[in-house]
Design a protein around this motif. Structure first.
Motif, PDB file in Angstrom:
ATOM      1  N   ILE A 142      -4.552   4.707   5.705  1.00 35.76           N
ATOM      2  CA  ILE A 142      -3.217   5.291   5.841  1.00 35.76           C
ATOM      3  C   ILE A 142      -3.337   6.776   5.533  1.00 35.76           C
ATOM      4  N   ILE A 143      -2.885   7.603   6.476  1.00 33.92           N
ATOM      5  CA  ILE A 143      -2.886   9.058   6.285  1.00 33.92           C
ATOM      6  C   ILE A 143      -1.436   9.508   6.249  1.00 33.92           C
ATOM      7  N   SER A 144      -1.005   9.959   5.093  1.00 32.64           N
ATOM      8  CA  SER A 144       0.395  10.328   4.885  1.00 32.64           C
ATOM      9  C   SER A 144       0.469  11.785   4.457  1.00 32.64           C
ATOM     10  N   ASN A 145       1.148  12.620   5.258  1.00 26.81           N
ATOM     11  CA  ASN A 145       1.233  14.050   4.950  1.00 26.81           C
ATOM     12  C   ASN A 145      -0.151  14.639   4.674  1.00 26.81           C
ATOM     13  N   ASN A 146      -1.121  14.201   5.486  1.00 23.53           N
ATOM     14  CA  ASN A 146      -2.501  14.704   5.435  1.00 23.53           C
ATOM     15  C   ASN A 146      -3.283  14.257   4.202  1.00 23.53           C
ATOM     16  N   ASN A 147      -2.724  13.347   3.425  1.00 27.00           N
ATOM     17  CA  ASN A 147      -3.470  12.707   2.343  1.00 27.00           C
ATOM     18  C   ASN A 147      -3.940  11.345   2.842  1.00 27.00           C
ATOM     19  N   SER A 148      -5.212  11.052   2.667  1.00 27.78           N
ATOM     20  CA  SER A 148      -5.825   9.885   3.282  1.00 27.78           C
ATOM     21  C   SER A 148      -6.238   8.848   2.238  1.00 27.78           C
ATOM     22  N   ILE A 202       9.333   1.732   8.089  1.00 27.16           N
ATOM     23  CA  ILE A 202      10.619   1.280   7.562  1.00 27.16           C
ATOM     24  C   ILE A 202      10.656   1.430   6.050  1.00 27.16           C
ATOM     25  N   HIS A 203       9.561   1.039   5.402  1.00 24.48           N
ATOM     26  CA  HIS A 203       9.522   1.046   3.945  1.00 24.48           C
ATOM     27  C   HIS A 203       9.629   2.460   3.397  1.00 24.48           C
ATOM     28  N   ARG A 204       9.052   3.407   4.125  1.00 27.67           N
ATOM     29  CA  ARG A 204       9.068   4.784   3.633  1.00 27.67           C
ATOM     30  C   ARG A 204      10.284   5.574   4.086  1.00 27.67           C
ATOM     31  N   MET A 205      10.759   5.320   5.322  1.00 29.81           N
ATOM     32  CA  MET A 205      11.799   6.185   5.890  1.00 29.81           C
ATOM     33  C   MET A 205      13.048   5.465   6.362  1.00 29.81           C
ATOM     34  N   GLY A 206      13.076   4.136   6.265  1.00 33.09           N
ATOM     35  CA  GLY A 206      14.247   3.420   6.728  1.00 33.09           C
ATOM     36  C   GLY A 206      14.276   3.283   8.242  1.00 33.09           C
ATOM     37  N   PHE A 248       0.832  -1.209   0.000  1.00 27.09           N
ATOM     38  CA  PHE A 248       0.000   0.000   0.000  1.00 27.09           C
ATOM     39  C   PHE A 248       0.867   1.260   0.000  1.00 27.09           C
ATOM     40  N   ILE A 249       1.949   1.248   0.767  1.00 26.72           N
ATOM     41  CA  ILE A 249       2.846   2.407   0.801  1.00 26.72           C
ATOM     42  C   ILE A 249       3.512   2.610  -0.555  1.00 26.72           C
ATOM     43  N   ASP A 250       3.890   1.515  -1.226  1.00 29.77           N
ATOM     44  CA  ASP A 250       4.456   1.632  -2.584  1.00 29.77           C
ATOM     45  C   ASP A 250       3.497   2.390  -3.489  1.00 29.77           C
ATOM     46  N   THR A 251       2.218   2.040  -3.407  1.00 32.19           N
ATOM     47  CA  THR A 251       1.201   2.685  -4.241  1.00 32.19           C
ATOM     48  C   THR A 251       1.064   4.160  -3.898  1.00 32.19           C
ATOM     49  N   ILE A 252       1.012   4.478  -2.608  1.00 33.03           N
ATOM     50  CA  ILE A 252       0.853   5.866  -2.175  1.00 33.03           C
ATOM     51  C   ILE A 252       2.055   6.708  -2.570  1.00 33.03           C
ATOM     52  N   MET A 253       3.246   6.153  -2.451  1.00 38.70           N
ATOM     53  CA  MET A 253       4.456   6.909  -2.786  1.00 38.70           C
ATOM     54  C   MET A 253       4.519   7.243  -4.277  1.00 38.70           C
ATOM     55  N   LYS A 254       3.948   6.391  -5.107  1.00 38.70           N
ATOM     56  CA  LYS A 254       3.905   6.688  -6.544  1.00 38.70           C
ATOM     57  C   LYS A 254       2.929   7.827  -6.838  1.00 38.70           C
ATOM     58  N   ILE A 255       1.839   7.885  -6.060  1.00 39.37           N
ATOM     59  CA  ILE A 255       0.836   8.929  -6.267  1.00 39.37           C
ATOM     60  C   ILE A 255       1.352  10.267  -5.772  1.00 39.37           C
ATOM     61  N   SER A 295     -10.755 -17.006  -3.545  1.00 41.54           N
ATOM     62  CA  SER A 295     -10.199 -16.811  -4.890  1.00 41.54           C
ATOM     63  C   SER A 295     -10.771 -15.586  -5.596  1.00 41.54           C
ATOM     64  N   SER A 296     -11.913 -15.055  -5.112  1.00 42.92           N
ATOM     65  CA  SER A 296     -12.507 -13.879  -5.748  1.00 42.92           C
ATOM     66  C   SER A 296     -12.097 -12.578  -5.056  1.00 42.92           C
ATOM     67  N   TYR A 297     -11.201 -12.675  -4.076  1.00 44.57           N
ATOM     68  CA  TYR A 297     -10.805 -11.502  -3.285  1.00 44.57           C
ATOM     69  C   TYR A 297     -10.088 -10.473  -4.157  1.00 44.57           C
ATOM     70  N   LYS A 298     -10.485  -9.213  -4.000  1.00 51.66           N
ATOM     71  CA  LYS A 298      -9.823  -8.105  -4.676  1.00 51.66           C
ATOM     72  C   LYS A 298      -9.654  -6.966  -3.690  1.00 51.66           C
ATOM     73  N   VAL A 299      -8.585  -6.193  -3.865  1.00 55.36           N
ATOM     74  CA  VAL A 299      -8.301  -5.098  -2.945  1.00 55.36           C
ATOM     75  C   VAL A 299      -7.914  -3.861  -3.737  1.00 55.36           C
ATOM     76  N   SER A 300      -8.281  -2.711  -3.213  1.00 48.14           N
ATOM     77  CA  SER A 300      -7.930  -1.441  -3.844  1.00 48.14           C
ATOM     78  C   SER A 300      -7.830  -0.380  -2.754  1.00 48.14           C
ATOM     79  N   LEU A 301      -7.345   0.797  -3.144  1.00 43.21           N
ATOM     80  CA  LEU A 301      -7.313   1.953  -2.257  1.00 43.21           C
ATOM     81  C   LEU A 301      -8.212   3.034  -2.838  1.00 43.21           C
ATOM     82  N   ILE A 302      -8.866   3.800  -1.977  1.00 41.64           N
ATOM     83  CA  ILE A 302      -9.595   4.969  -2.439  1.00 41.64           C
ATOM     84  C   ILE A 302      -8.940   6.212  -1.841  1.00 41.64           C
TER      85      ILE A 302
END
Length: 303
Positions: free
Chosen positions: A227-233, A180-184, A135-142, A243-250
């Motif tokens: 996840i709220i990162s720098n005030n973006n939620s 860790i993933h975002r800041m080490g 999820f953090i990978d996705t947010i960091m790209k946005i 097997s039908s499970y799907k996940v996304s972020l809004i």
């Protein structure tokens, strides 16, 4: 030929491991549970679902006598260290549920000693499941992966059975993995917390980032992740199951829905790729898993 997988602690999250292994072409051939009855029940269920014979055990040595290419450890955290060590002695790669290990009676020196033992083991090949980093990978790209993280809040509500401070034992590794993933690796300071029967809330400084974790567990309560990162939620959306499970972020501001791969499946796939390639131990996931545990130990030392 398909990789042969053993699962220690086959009930609960073990079924999710089994599903992903099956979908990715690996065969679960053995399960180990705390009793013969529970082991047989899990094996019978897996046989019904996947139409494949699964051997069942309630003795660790007997389980490890199977010809296994890899093992998933889904046992209680208090058992992880012994199970990891036993697998390494048989030169079997391990995919371990979080945390790497835990026992609330351990002192920080004891934890560091056991981490050192795992690190130096001649057969170390280890990954830890902290898959929410996807999820953090996705947010960091946005946003902007070079943008300083001044504040990060993580809300995670599950239907687990832990209570009070023990909720942190179960859920904090996920929150720490995001940091860790975002800041080490950063220092933890100014840690404060509050806990009730069904909740654990804490705030602290992680380097220059102000962190808030809101963890809740209630078998009858809602499931939720934000996840709220720098005030973006960003809020997790889950649909389907098995097997039908799907996940996304809004994106809570723009209402944009961002589709992502199932983080759990991504981590299992990485582990199988590693096992198939007979990767060198320095390429495994030990460093991240052990750092996660050290930070968690530091946080919980205040509780």
């Amino acid at each position: 030929m398909a990789l042969k997988i053993g699962i220690i602690g086959g009930r609960g999250i073990g079924y999710t491991h089994a599903r992903h292994y099956n979908e990715l072409g690996a065969d679960v051939v053995a399960v180990l549970c705390s009793s013969e009855l529970s082991a047989k029940t899990v094996a019978d269920n897996l046989k019904k679902i996947y139409d494949k014979k699964v051997s069942y055990y309630h003795n660790l040595d007997d389980f490890l006598s199977e010809d296994l290419d890899a093992v998933s450890i889904c046992s209680p955290p208090e058992k992880h260290f012994d199970h990891i060590s036993a697998c390494f002695e048989k030169n079997i790669p391990v995919f371990c549920e979080k945390p790497l290990f835990w026992n609330k009676s351990f002192t920080l020196p004891q934890i560091n000693h056991q981490i050192s033992f795992i690190k130096q083991h001649r057969n170390r090949r280890l990954f830890v499941n902290t898959s929410n980093t996807i999820f953090i990978d996705t947010i960091m790209k946005i946003e902007d992966e070079l943008l300083n993280c001044k504040n990060l809040s993580f809300e995670f509500f599950t239907n687990g059975n832990y209570k009070g401070v023990d909720i942190a034992k179960d859920l904090m590794p996920h929150g720490i993995s995001l940091l860790i993933h975002r800041m080490g690796n950063c220092a933890v300071d100014n840690f404060t917390f509050e806990s009730t029967k069904h909740s654990f809330f804490c705030k602290f400084s992680y380097g220059k980032c102000e962190v808030n974790f809101d963890f809740r567990q209630n078998p009858e309560g809602p499931k939720h992740m934000r996840i709220i990162s720098n005030n973006n939620s960003y809020t997790r959306i889950q649909t389907g199951n098995h097997s039908s499970y799907k996940v996304s972020l809004i994106n809570d501001k723009t209402k944009e829905i961002i589709n992502i791969k199932d983080p759990f499946r991504v981590f299992i796939e990485r582990f199988l790729d590693y096992v198939n390639s007979s990767g060198a131990k320095e390429e495994d996931g030990f460093d991240i898993g052990s750092l996660n545990l050290k930070i968690m130990s530091k946080c919980l030392s205040y509780c």
